[in-house]
Scaffold this active site. Structure first.
Site, short mmCIF file in Angstrom:
data_model
loop_
_atom_site.label_atom_id
_atom_site.label_comp_id
_atom_site.label_asym_id
_atom_site.label_seq_id
_atom_site.Cartn_x
_atom_site.Cartn_y
_atom_site.Cartn_z
CE LYS A 34 -0.25 -0.42 5.03
NZ LYS A 34 -1.05 -0.95 6.16
NE ARG A 132 -6.50 0.16 11.23
CZ ARG A 132 -5.24 0.05 10.80
NH1 ARG A 132 -4.42 1.08 10.84
NH2 ARG A 132 -4.77 -1.10 10.37
CE1 TYR A 261 13.57 31.23 6.61
CE2 TYR A 261 13.62 28.88 6.11
CZ TYR A 261 13.53 30.20 5.69
OH TYR A 261 13.37 30.47 4.36
CG MET A 313 10.26 23.80 0.68
SD MET A 313 9.36 24.98 -0.35
CE MET A 313 8.07 25.51 0.76
#
Ligand SMILES: *Cc1c(COP(=O)(O)O)cnc(C)c1O
Length: 369
Positions: A34, A132, A261, A313
Site C-alpha cells: 500500500k 479500527r 530559521y 523546505m
C-alpha cells in the site's frame, strides 16, 4: 541537477522477503505494498514482487494501483485491505480477481446485492481489539453464514490486525478473541487465517497461521521503534531505499553565530557547517531536531554527524566537526545504507513508515538491481 536522489536496491527487497520466509516458513506471504509500496513506487518494485521467488500475493488498498498491477501482467493474488467502498467496485473485483477484505455489514449487503458471474475471495475481518476496521466477534458468525449463503464469496479467510504487536500489550488478548470465534462455529474452524504484520512475524510465531502480511520489514526497517536492541540490522533486514544528497555550500561559524530559521542552534565554538540539498519538500521530516541539545543523525562522507538548525523546505545543515575534510560535493546519506531510517525517524519523533511514505515526487529515483 540538484544532487538529491533516492537509490532503491531491489536485491534488498528480495533479501527481506527471504527474512520473512525464514521467520514464517509454513505461511504464505502477502507483501503489503500500500501507499506506493511504502513510498518506494509500486511499479519499480514489481520485478521483485511478481517473481516466482517473490511473495505469494500482494496486499494494498488503492483500487487504481491494483488495476495497474493486473494491467502490467501481475497474476498473483491481490488482497484489498479495506475492501470495496461502493457496490459498483464489486464487478472490478470479480473481473480482476481481487480478494476483498469484508469488515462491515454494509459490505456484506453490497455483496449480496451484486450481480457477478464468479464469486470473489474474501477476507472476513474481525475487530479483536484494535477498534479500527472489522466486525465484533458476536457479529462474525452470522456474517460468515451470510457470506456462505449468498454464493458470491469464494474462498473465505478470517483475518484480524494487531494493535500492539510491536508494544508492551503484545498479541495475546487479541489472539484469544480470534481463537474463540474460530472455536464457536464448526464452519469457521476450517477457514484459513491471517493475522501477523511485521512485528508479529518477528516476535510471535504462534500468530503466523496461513498467510502473513509483512509491510515495513520488507523495506528493511524495524517495527520495534522503541527497542534499540531490535533494530533492522538485528533481524538482518537490509534497507531498500537510501536517500542521498550532497553538500552544496559550507559556512564557517564563529562562536555565537546562529543557524537557520529561528536561529535554533548557536555555535559554541568556531565550527564549519555543510548545507545539504534536502528539505521537507523532499520528504525529510521538518520536525527533525537541530538544536544545541538535540540533533538528527546524518552521514557526511560516510561519517556520522548531526544536523544543526531547523529543517527548511529545500535544505538542512550538518555539523562538519567530525568530517573536517568535507566540502562542497561531499556525499551525504540522509537515511538508508549506513544509517537506518528508523534512527532518523526516532530522532524526529516519528516512525520509519512515515519517512519512507513521505518521499516526494521531486526526488529523482535510481533503481538498482
Ligand atoms: C499496513 C498493514 C500491514 C503491514 O504492517 P507492517 O507493520 O508494515 O508490517 C498488515 N496488515 C494490515 C491490515 C495493514 O493495514
Amino acid at each position: 541537477m540538484r544532487p538529491i536522489k533516492a537509490v532503491l536496491r531491489c536485491s534488498a527487497l528480495a533479501h527481506n522477503i527471504g527474512v520473512v520466509r525464514r521467520h514464517a516458513p509454513h505461511s504464505r506471504i502477502w507483501a503489503v505494498v500500500k501507499a506506493a509500496a511504502y513510498g518506494h513506487g509500486l511499479k519499480r518494485m514489481v520485478p521483485v514482487l511478481a517473481a516466482a521467488a517473490g511473495p505469494d500475493g500482494l496486499a494494498l488498498l488503492e483500487l487504481d494501483a491494483a488495476i495497474q498491477l493486473r494491467e502490467s501482467g501481475v497474476s498473483k493474488p491481490i488482497l484489498m485491505l479495506e475492501g470495496f467502498f461502493t457496490a459498483d467496485e464489486i464487478a472490478l473485483y470479480a473481473r480482476h480477481r481481487f480478494t476483498s477484505v469484508i469488515h462491515s455489514l454494509r459490505q456484506i449487503e453490497m455483496l449480496e446485492a451484486a450481480s457477478i458471474e464468479k464469486p470473489i475471495d474474501v477476507y472476513l475481518k474481525l475487530n479483536t481489539g484494535m477498534n479500527r476496521l472489522g466486525m465484533m466477534a458476536r457479529d462474525a458468525i452470522p456474517a460468515l453464514a451470510r457470506l456462505r449463503a449468498c454464493g458470491k464469496a469464494g474462498v473465505i479467510t478470517l483475518m484480524t490486525h494487531f494493535a500492539d504487536a510491536d508494544g508492551p500489550a503484545g498479541v495475546a488478548e487479541q489472539h484469544e478473541r480470534l481463537k474463540s470465534v474460530v472455536s464457536q462455529a464448526g464452519i469457521a474452524a476450517q477457514l484459513p487465517l491471517s493475522l501477523a504484520n511485521s512485528a508479529a512475524i518477528l516476535r510471535y510465531p504462534e500468530t503466523h497461521a496461513d498467510w502473513v502480511r509483512p509491510g515495513i520489514m520488507l523495506y528493511g526497517c524495524t517495527p520495534f521503534a522503541d527497542e534499540p536492541e531490535f533494530s533492522a540490522a538485528h533481524f538482518g533486514l537490509q534497507p531498500v531505499m537510501t536517500l542521498k544528497s550532497e553538500i552544496i555550500a559550507v559556512q564557517d561559524l564563529v562562536t555565537g553565530d546562529r543557524v537557520g530559521y529561528g536561529g535554533t542552534y548557536a555555535a559554541r565554538k568556531p565550527m564549519r557547517i555543510g548545507i545539504i540539498a534536502c528539505g521537507y519538500a523532499d520528504g525529510y521530516p521538518r520536525h527533525a531536531p537541530g538544536t544545541n541539545q538535540h540533533g538528527t543523525p546524518v552521514l557526511v562522507g560516510g561519517r556520522r554527524t548531526r544536523t544543526v538548525g531547523r529543517v527548511s523546505m529545500d535544505m538542512i545543515y550538518a555539523d562538519l566537526t567530525p568530517v573536517p575534510d568535507a566540502g562542497v560535493g561531499t556525499p551525504v546519506t540522509l537515511w538508508g545504507e549506513g544509517l537506518s531510517a528508523d534512527e532518523v525517524a526516532d530522532a524526529a519523533g516519528t516512525v520509519s513508515y512515515e519517512l519512507l511514505c513521505a518521499l516526494t515526487p521531486r526526488v529523482a529515483v535510481e533503481v538498482l538491481e
